[in-house]
Design an enzyme around this catalytic site. Sequence first.
Site, mmCIF file in Angstrom:
data_model
loop_
_atom_site.group_PDB
_atom_site.id
_atom_site.type_symbol
_atom_site.label_atom_id
_atom_site.label_comp_id
_atom_site.label_asym_id
_atom_site.label_seq_id
_atom_site.Cartn_x
_atom_site.Cartn_y
_atom_site.Cartn_z
ATOM 1 N N HIS A 17 -45.976 -2.179 20.648
ATOM 2 C CA HIS A 17 -45.594 -2.384 22.052
ATOM 3 C C HIS A 17 -44.606 -1.314 22.496
ATOM 4 C CE1 HIS A 17 -46.419 -6.864 21.199
ATOM 5 N NE2 HIS A 17 -47.387 -6.451 22.004
ATOM 6 N N LYS A 41 -51.144 -20.630 23.738
ATOM 7 C CA LYS A 41 -50.958 -19.826 22.531
ATOM 8 C C LYS A 41 -49.876 -20.398 21.618
ATOM 9 C CE LYS A 41 -52.578 -15.189 23.620
ATOM 10 N NZ LYS A 41 -52.220 -13.772 23.625
ATOM 11 N N ARG A 95 -55.924 -0.710 20.723
ATOM 12 C CA ARG A 95 -55.833 -0.425 19.291
ATOM 13 C C ARG A 95 -57.185 -0.038 18.727
ATOM 14 N NH1 ARG A 95 -52.727 -5.935 18.491
ATOM 15 N NH2 ARG A 95 -54.745 -6.496 19.297
ATOM 16 N N SER A 133 -49.036 -8.715 16.970
ATOM 17 C CA SER A 133 -47.986 -9.733 16.852
ATOM 18 C C SER A 133 -48.433 -10.909 15.995
ATOM 19 C CB SER A 133 -47.569 -10.238 18.226
ATOM 20 O OG SER A 133 -46.930 -9.230 18.960
#
Length: 165
Positions: A17, A41, A95, A133
């Site tokens: 990040h 989440k 990514r 994460s």
Amino acid sequence: MRIGLYPGTFDPITLGHMDIIRRASALVDRLVIGVAINRDKGPLFTLEERVAMIEMECAELSQETGTEIIPHPFENLLIDCARDVGAQIIIRGLRAVADFEYEFQMVGMNRALDTSIETVFLMAEARHQAIASKLVKEIARLNGDVSKFVTPTVNEALKARFEKV
């Protein structure tokens, strides 16, 4: 004034990040870090903790670059958040190809909702492309070393969180 919005959950903020934030800072005068409130989440860190981490991790970068970097919690549509903060650009980090497929769909939907807001993709640097994460939290939960993936402050926060569990 060029305003960009970089949205995410940031649970926790990682070096990946930070890489995107650093590079996005060169593109805008103000970078709003949209901290998603996603109750589904079940984040490890509270909204307040995530915002505080972003403020702490970005303070020096903001001074270095001259770009105002501010966290902004949001729970509405991303395009509405962009409008709320006056962003002309949504910044997304990529990514891998799997990220692109999802993001491609999101851009199409966002463009259908508001053609005046552009989306810019920034590829994470090679050394940060594997960082997620979700994986960082799993490694930390199992007492693994995540110091290669997060700042020392975030590393300590992860250790403290999992000592309580």
